[in-house]
Design a protein around this motif. Structure first.
Motif, PDB file in Angstrom:
ATOM      1  N   SER A  43       0.739  -1.208   0.000  1.00 38.07           N
ATOM      2  CA  SER A  43      -0.235   0.084   0.154  1.00 38.07           C
ATOM      3  C   SER A  43       0.839   1.279   0.044  1.00 38.07           C
ATOM      4  O   SER A  43       0.319   2.265  -0.022  1.00 38.07           O
ATOM      5  CB  SER A  43      -1.102   0.034   0.951  1.00 38.07           C
ATOM      6  OG  SER A  43      -1.715  -1.151   1.212  1.00 38.07           O
ATOM      7  N   ALA A  44       2.196   1.136  -0.132  1.00 41.12           N
ATOM      8  CA  ALA A  44       2.960   2.208   0.091  1.00 41.12           C
ATOM      9  C   ALA A  44       2.768   3.550  -0.905  1.00 41.12           C
ATOM     10  O   ALA A  44       2.911   4.366  -0.481  1.00 41.12           O
ATOM     11  CB  ALA A  44       4.569   1.847   0.125  1.00 41.12           C
ATOM     12  N   GLU A  45       2.287   3.099  -2.223  1.00 39.97           N
ATOM     13  CA  GLU A  45       2.488   4.278  -3.060  1.00 39.97           C
ATOM     14  C   GLU A  45       0.898   4.570  -3.281  1.00 39.97           C
ATOM     15  O   GLU A  45       0.496   5.235  -4.333  1.00 39.97           O
ATOM     16  CB  GLU A  45       2.646   3.773  -4.588  1.00 39.97           C
ATOM     17  CG  GLU A  45       4.349   3.441  -4.314  1.00 39.97           C
ATOM     18  CD  GLU A  45       5.035   4.362  -3.870  1.00 39.97           C
ATOM     19  OE1 GLU A  45       4.852   5.621  -4.181  1.00 39.97           O
ATOM     20  OE2 GLU A  45       6.074   4.119  -3.052  1.00 39.97           O
ATOM     21  N   SER A  46       0.120   4.316  -2.455  1.00 36.86           N
ATOM     22  CA  SER A  46      -1.479   4.541  -2.600  1.00 36.86           C
ATOM     23  C   SER A  46      -2.102   5.457  -1.705  1.00 36.86           C
ATOM     24  O   SER A  46      -1.388   5.775  -0.515  1.00 36.86           O
ATOM     25  CB  SER A  46      -2.181   3.068  -2.626  1.00 36.86           C
ATOM     26  OG  SER A  46      -2.359   2.602  -0.930  1.00 36.86           O
ATOM     27  N   THR A  80      -2.186   4.899   2.831  1.00 38.70           N
ATOM     28  CA  THR A  80      -1.209   5.111   3.820  1.00 38.70           C
ATOM     29  C   THR A  80      -1.164   6.544   4.065  1.00 38.70           C
ATOM     30  O   THR A  80      -0.395   7.115   4.647  1.00 38.70           O
ATOM     31  CB  THR A  80       0.330   4.513   3.372  1.00 38.70           C
ATOM     32  OG1 THR A  80       0.608   4.981   1.982  1.00 38.70           O
ATOM     33  CG2 THR A  80       0.248   3.181   3.370  1.00 38.70           C
ATOM     34  N   ASP A  81      -2.264   7.469   3.454  1.00 36.62           N
ATOM     35  CA  ASP A  81      -2.380   8.695   3.631  1.00 36.62           C
ATOM     36  C   ASP A  81      -3.442   8.934   4.700  1.00 36.62           C
ATOM     37  O   ASP A  81      -4.497   8.760   4.145  1.00 36.62           O
ATOM     38  CB  ASP A  81      -2.506   9.397   2.132  1.00 36.62           C
ATOM     39  CG  ASP A  81      -2.701  10.912   2.457  1.00 36.62           C
ATOM     40  OD1 ASP A  81      -2.682  11.327   3.589  1.00 36.62           O
ATOM     41  OD2 ASP A  81      -2.726  11.825   1.366  1.00 36.62           O
TER      42      ASP A  81
END
Length: 207
Positions: free
Chosen positions: A159-162, A165-166
């Motif tokens: 999920s790091a680039e999605s 994680t925001d």
């Protein structure tokens, strides 16, 4: 007459909803909604239906019977409130909201409009969970004194680039995402109401 359905949020999961609706008998996929212009263009090309930038636009422009909301978690409340107040049957991918008070407001709006409101917690229907429920209800297991849930998922990496994680979009981390499935299954299996909740989290290995 076919049920007129729109999909709000045209990312990976929204595409799956759209594909599913397009193949259903008695259902007509009539619109998509997304803030991203390229996503709208792709939807219109693939499904031959108009795409809008906002929920307000689509409910004002088309006679929608039902909608799937498949957007980042913090967007759910306003979008679902708009569709419910318009009398549109509303399905929201989990979690319903990231705020319990807002979740209650959506339930109140659904009741006032006598309008169906559903949340995407489908994992209670998989065979192992169903069998666990059967055994609990039959007394085979006995009275539960403690339950331990374990989720094995490389969530931070996948999920790091999605948006997941925001916090501004997701409302939190794993607990608001896949973790909420675990909580839903636990409450459904035990048919109880929590009296105390505690959470710990760490990011070991993510830096």
């Amino acid at each position: 007459m076919a049920v007129q359905v729109a999909v709000v949020g045209l990312g990976r999961m929204g595409q799956q909803h759209a594909i599913g609706y397009s193949k259903m008998d008695g259902v007509s996929l009539v619109a998509g909604v997304d803030v991203d212009a390229s996503a709208r263009e792709q939807f219109e090309s693939e499904f031959r239906a108009p795409a809008y930038e906002s929920v307000e636009e689509v409910v004002d422009d088309l006679p929608i019977d039902a909608v799937s909301i498949v957007t980042p978690h913090t967007a759910h409340f306003e979008q679902a409130l708009t569709t419910l107040e318009a009398g549109v049957a509303t399905f929201v991918e989990k979690p319903l909201t990231v705020d319990p008070d807002k979740a209650e407001k959506l339930v109140e709006a659904a009741n006032e409009q006598e309008c169906p409101l559903g949340v995407g917690y489908q994992r209670r229907y998989v065979s192992p969970v169903q069998e666990t429920k059967r055994r609990l209800m039959s007394g085979d297991i006995g009275v539960p004194r403690m339950v331990s849930c374990h989720l094995a998922q490389n969530w931070l990496a996948t999920s790091a680039e999605s948006w997941r994680t925001d916090p501004e979009l997701s409302g939190g981390g794993l607990v608001f995402d896949t973790g909420s499935h675990m909580l839903e299954k636990l409450l459904w299996l035990l048919e109880g109401t929590p009296t105390q909740v505690a959470v710990t989290a760490d990011d070991r290995g993510s830096r």
